[in-house]
Write a protein that holds these residues in place. Sequence first.
Motif, PDB file in Angstrom:
ATOM      1  N   LYS A  20      -2.358  -7.853  13.833  1.00  0.00           N
ATOM      2  CA  LYS A  20      -1.568  -6.983  14.378  1.00  0.00           C
ATOM      3  C   LYS A  20      -2.397  -5.754  14.873  1.00  0.00           C
ATOM      4  O   LYS A  20      -3.354  -5.520  14.538  1.00  0.00           O
ATOM      5  CB  LYS A  20      -0.712  -6.256  13.368  1.00  0.00           C
ATOM      6  CG  LYS A  20       0.234  -7.159  12.532  1.00  0.00           C
ATOM      7  CD  LYS A  20       1.264  -7.589  13.435  1.00  0.00           C
ATOM      8  CE  LYS A  20       2.309  -8.381  12.686  1.00  0.00           C
ATOM      9  NZ  LYS A  20       3.391  -9.105  13.802  1.00  0.00           N
ATOM     10  N   ARG A  24      -0.632  -8.942   6.580  1.00  0.00           N
ATOM     11  CA  ARG A  24      -0.156  -8.591   5.115  1.00  0.00           C
ATOM     12  C   ARG A  24      -0.225  -7.324   4.899  1.00  0.00           C
ATOM     13  O   ARG A  24       0.566  -6.756   3.723  1.00  0.00           O
ATOM     14  CB  ARG A  24      -0.993  -9.482   4.110  1.00  0.00           C
ATOM     15  CG  ARG A  24      -2.375  -8.927   3.960  1.00  0.00           C
ATOM     16  CD  ARG A  24      -3.021  -9.629   2.747  1.00  0.00           C
ATOM     17  NE  ARG A  24      -4.309  -9.157   2.563  1.00  0.00           N
ATOM     18  CZ  ARG A  24      -5.378  -9.724   3.011  1.00  0.00           C
ATOM     19  NH1 ARG A  24      -5.101 -10.932   3.618  1.00  0.00           N
ATOM     20  NH2 ARG A  24      -6.494  -9.385   2.997  1.00  0.00           N
ATOM     21  N   THR A  61       0.973  -4.922   6.964  1.00  0.00           N
ATOM     22  CA  THR A  61       2.105  -4.254   8.078  1.00  0.00           C
ATOM     23  C   THR A  61       3.093  -3.241   6.764  1.00  0.00           C
ATOM     24  O   THR A  61       3.469  -2.136   7.388  1.00  0.00           O
ATOM     25  CB  THR A  61       2.966  -5.209   8.779  1.00  0.00           C
ATOM     26  OG1 THR A  61       1.784  -5.913   9.521  1.00  0.00           O
ATOM     27  CG2 THR A  61       3.837  -4.467   9.407  1.00  0.00           C
ATOM     28  N   THR A  62       3.397  -3.875   6.089  1.00  0.00           N
ATOM     29  CA  THR A  62       4.493  -2.730   5.178  1.00  0.00           C
ATOM     30  C   THR A  62       3.918  -2.208   3.843  1.00  0.00           C
ATOM     31  O   THR A  62       4.465  -1.679   2.956  1.00  0.00           O
ATOM     32  CB  THR A  62       5.751  -3.836   4.737  1.00  0.00           C
ATOM     33  OG1 THR A  62       4.968  -4.781   3.685  1.00  0.00           O
ATOM     34  CG2 THR A  62       6.562  -4.379   5.769  1.00  0.00           C
ATOM     35  N   ASP A  63       2.827  -2.385   3.942  1.00  0.00           N
ATOM     36  CA  ASP A  63       1.776  -1.804   2.577  1.00  0.00           C
ATOM     37  C   ASP A  63       2.050  -0.254   2.923  1.00  0.00           C
ATOM     38  O   ASP A  63       1.473   0.358   3.858  1.00  0.00           O
ATOM     39  CB  ASP A  63       0.490  -2.069   2.919  1.00  0.00           C
ATOM     40  CG  ASP A  63      -0.334  -1.496   1.525  1.00  0.00           C
ATOM     41  OD1 ASP A  63      -0.288  -1.776   0.575  1.00  0.00           O
ATOM     42  OD2 ASP A  63      -1.081  -0.591   1.829  1.00  0.00           O
ATOM     43  N   ALA A  64       2.420   0.686   2.169  1.00  0.00           N
ATOM     44  CA  ALA A  64       2.803   1.916   2.274  1.00  0.00           C
ATOM     45  C   ALA A  64       1.293   2.647   2.491  1.00  0.00           C
ATOM     46  O   ALA A  64       1.257   3.493   3.133  1.00  0.00           O
ATOM     47  CB  ALA A  64       3.402   2.465   0.883  1.00  0.00           C
ATOM     48  N   ASN A 120      -1.393   1.573   3.577  1.00  0.00           N
ATOM     49  CA  ASN A 120      -1.931   1.114   5.191  1.00  0.00           C
ATOM     50  C   ASN A 120      -0.646   1.728   6.196  1.00  0.00           C
ATOM     51  O   ASN A 120      -1.240   2.189   7.234  1.00  0.00           O
ATOM     52  CB  ASN A 120      -1.770  -0.316   5.391  1.00  0.00           C
ATOM     53  CG  ASN A 120      -2.369  -0.653   6.512  1.00  0.00           C
ATOM     54  OD1 ASN A 120      -2.166  -0.793   7.522  1.00  0.00           O
ATOM     55  ND2 ASN A 120      -3.847  -0.913   6.348  1.00  0.00           N
ATOM     56  N   GLU A 121       0.480   1.806   5.969  1.00  0.00           N
ATOM     57  CA  GLU A 121       1.258   2.792   6.932  1.00  0.00           C
ATOM     58  C   GLU A 121       1.234   4.073   7.254  1.00  0.00           C
ATOM     59  O   GLU A 121       1.055   4.690   8.301  1.00  0.00           O
ATOM     60  CB  GLU A 121       2.816   2.446   6.392  1.00  0.00           C
ATOM     61  CG  GLU A 121       3.569   1.318   6.594  1.00  0.00           C
ATOM     62  CD  GLU A 121       4.923   0.964   6.200  1.00  0.00           C
ATOM     63  OE1 GLU A 121       5.186   1.776   5.151  1.00  0.00           O
ATOM     64  OE2 GLU A 121       5.527   0.132   6.606  1.00  0.00           O
ATOM     65  N   SER A 147      -0.689   5.926  10.402  1.00  0.00           N
ATOM     66  CA  SER A 147       0.398   7.120  11.113  1.00  0.00           C
ATOM     67  C   SER A 147      -0.697   8.195  11.224  1.00  0.00           C
ATOM     68  O   SER A 147      -0.556   9.010  12.222  1.00  0.00           O
ATOM     69  CB  SER A 147       1.410   7.496  10.038  1.00  0.00           C
ATOM     70  OG  SER A 147       0.947   8.111   9.015  1.00  0.00           O
TER      71      SER A 147
END
Length: 147
Positions: free
Chosen positions: A8, A125, A127-130, A132-133, A137
């Motif tokens: 991504k 994998r 993408t939805t890891d808190a 990593n999000e 940000s």
Amino acid sequence: GTLPQHFKSELLFKEELVCVVSKKSPYMDKLSLKQYTDSEHIMISLFNQEQSIPDKGLARLGVKRKARLKVPYFSSAIDFVVNTDLIVTVPRRFVSNQKLRSDVRVIGTPREIESFEYLMIWHPRLTTDAANEWLRSQIRRIANHLK
């Protein structure tokens, strides 16, 4: 060109390159491709002994720069151009965030040297890891400040 297709990515910002030359340099506002390739350069040796952004673009045109000196850092390269005819090619944001010496000046690269993009890249994998999000940000916030 080297990003695995399944990763991504998100564009953070576009960057352009500029040249830093000695105040005594005969070049004025912008270099032609011939002036650029005929001149000697201080190259920032980042990957495999090349400064990949300008050099790969020049290779597509079938031309090369003449490397007189290779150094690992933009700031030291700028110091070396003083009182020489050497040219160093650096990102515009780098020089705009520096207090440049009074004996150097910034001029434009040849029009053939294209801008480039800074991307944020991560494995799908994550993408939805808190965590990593959150990290993405923070990187977005910092990148927006640099625009």
